[in-house]
Design a protein around this motif. Structure first.
Motif, short mmCIF file in Angstrom:
data_model
loop_
_atom_site.label_atom_id
_atom_site.label_comp_id
_atom_site.label_asym_id
_atom_site.label_seq_id
_atom_site.Cartn_x
_atom_site.Cartn_y
_atom_site.Cartn_z
N GLY A 23 15.62 10.45 -25.19
CA GLY A 23 15.69 11.51 -24.25
C GLY A 23 16.15 10.72 -22.87
N ARG A 24 15.76 9.63 -22.36
CA ARG A 24 15.99 9.11 -21.24
C ARG A 24 17.57 8.45 -21.19
N VAL A 25 18.04 8.15 -22.51
CA VAL A 25 19.31 7.51 -22.39
C VAL A 25 20.25 9.00 -22.41
N ALA A 26 19.77 9.91 -22.89
CA ALA A 26 20.63 11.14 -23.06
C ALA A 26 20.61 11.94 -21.57
N ASP A 27 19.77 11.70 -20.92
CA ASP A 27 19.69 12.03 -19.50
C ASP A 27 20.44 11.50 -18.71
N ILE A 28 20.57 9.94 -18.78
CA ILE A 28 21.59 9.17 -18.17
C ILE A 28 23.00 9.56 -18.30
N MET A 29 23.15 9.78 -19.62
CA MET A 29 24.53 10.12 -19.91
C MET A 29 25.20 11.40 -19.36
N GLY A 30 23.92 12.41 -19.36
CA GLY A 30 24.24 13.57 -18.89
C GLY A 30 24.59 13.52 -17.27
N ASP A 31 23.97 12.77 -16.50
CA ASP A 31 24.12 12.29 -15.19
C ASP A 31 25.43 12.12 -14.88
N LYS A 34 28.16 14.54 -15.22
CA LYS A 34 28.12 15.36 -14.27
C LYS A 34 28.78 14.83 -12.89
N GLY A 35 28.34 13.61 -12.88
CA GLY A 35 29.00 12.77 -11.59
C GLY A 35 30.50 12.56 -12.00
N ILE A 36 31.10 12.59 -13.10
CA ILE A 36 32.53 12.55 -13.43
C ILE A 36 33.13 13.90 -13.07
N LYS A 37 32.45 14.99 -13.60
CA LYS A 37 32.96 16.34 -13.13
C LYS A 37 32.87 16.47 -11.61
N SER A 38 32.13 16.08 -11.19
CA SER A 38 31.77 16.39 -9.74
C SER A 38 33.01 15.60 -8.90
N PHE A 39 33.11 14.27 -9.35
CA PHE A 39 34.40 13.57 -8.75
C PHE A 39 35.72 14.15 -8.94
N LYS A 40 36.10 14.89 -10.13
CA LYS A 40 37.17 15.38 -10.35
C LYS A 40 37.48 16.70 -9.57
N GLN A 41 36.33 17.37 -9.43
CA GLN A 41 36.36 18.75 -8.61
C GLN A 41 36.70 18.35 -7.43
N GLY A 42 36.07 17.21 -6.60
CA GLY A 42 36.18 16.57 -5.27
C GLY A 42 37.76 16.18 -5.06
N MET A 43 38.51 15.66 -6.29
CA MET A 43 39.69 15.46 -6.02
C MET A 43 40.32 16.64 -5.93
N GLY A 44 40.16 17.74 -6.85
CA GLY A 44 40.91 18.92 -6.77
C GLY A 44 40.73 19.57 -5.29
#
Length: 85
Positions: A23-31, A34-44
């Protein structure tokens, strides 16, 4: 001695799963996702701001940006030729 085989990576993965749990590994991967998605949105957003600035500058220039510079107008051998019929 320099490279790690597939068995070494499997042992490392097993240790990580035992220490943190699935569960913790899945949470880390989910975060991480989300970080990558936020980065792409910021670049846009940055690209949209740059386009908006360029459009604002272009609108402020107005129609005079097509006019000849003063030096070129003096070099014209036939001033007013466009008015002749």
């Amino acid at each position: 001695m320099g490279g790690l085989s597939i068995w070494h990576w499997l042992v490392v993965l097993l240790i990580v799963l035992v220490l943190f749990g699935r569960g913790r590994v899945a949470d880390i991967m989910g975060d991480f996702g989300k970080g990558i998605k936020s980065f792409k949105q910021g670049m846009g957003d940055d690209e949209e701001e740059a386009k908006a600035k360029a459009a604002k500058i272009h609108s402020l220039e107005g129609p005079h940006h097509d006019a000849k510079p003063a030096g070129e107008a003096a070099k014209d051998p036939h001033p007013g030729a466009e008015h002749r019929n």
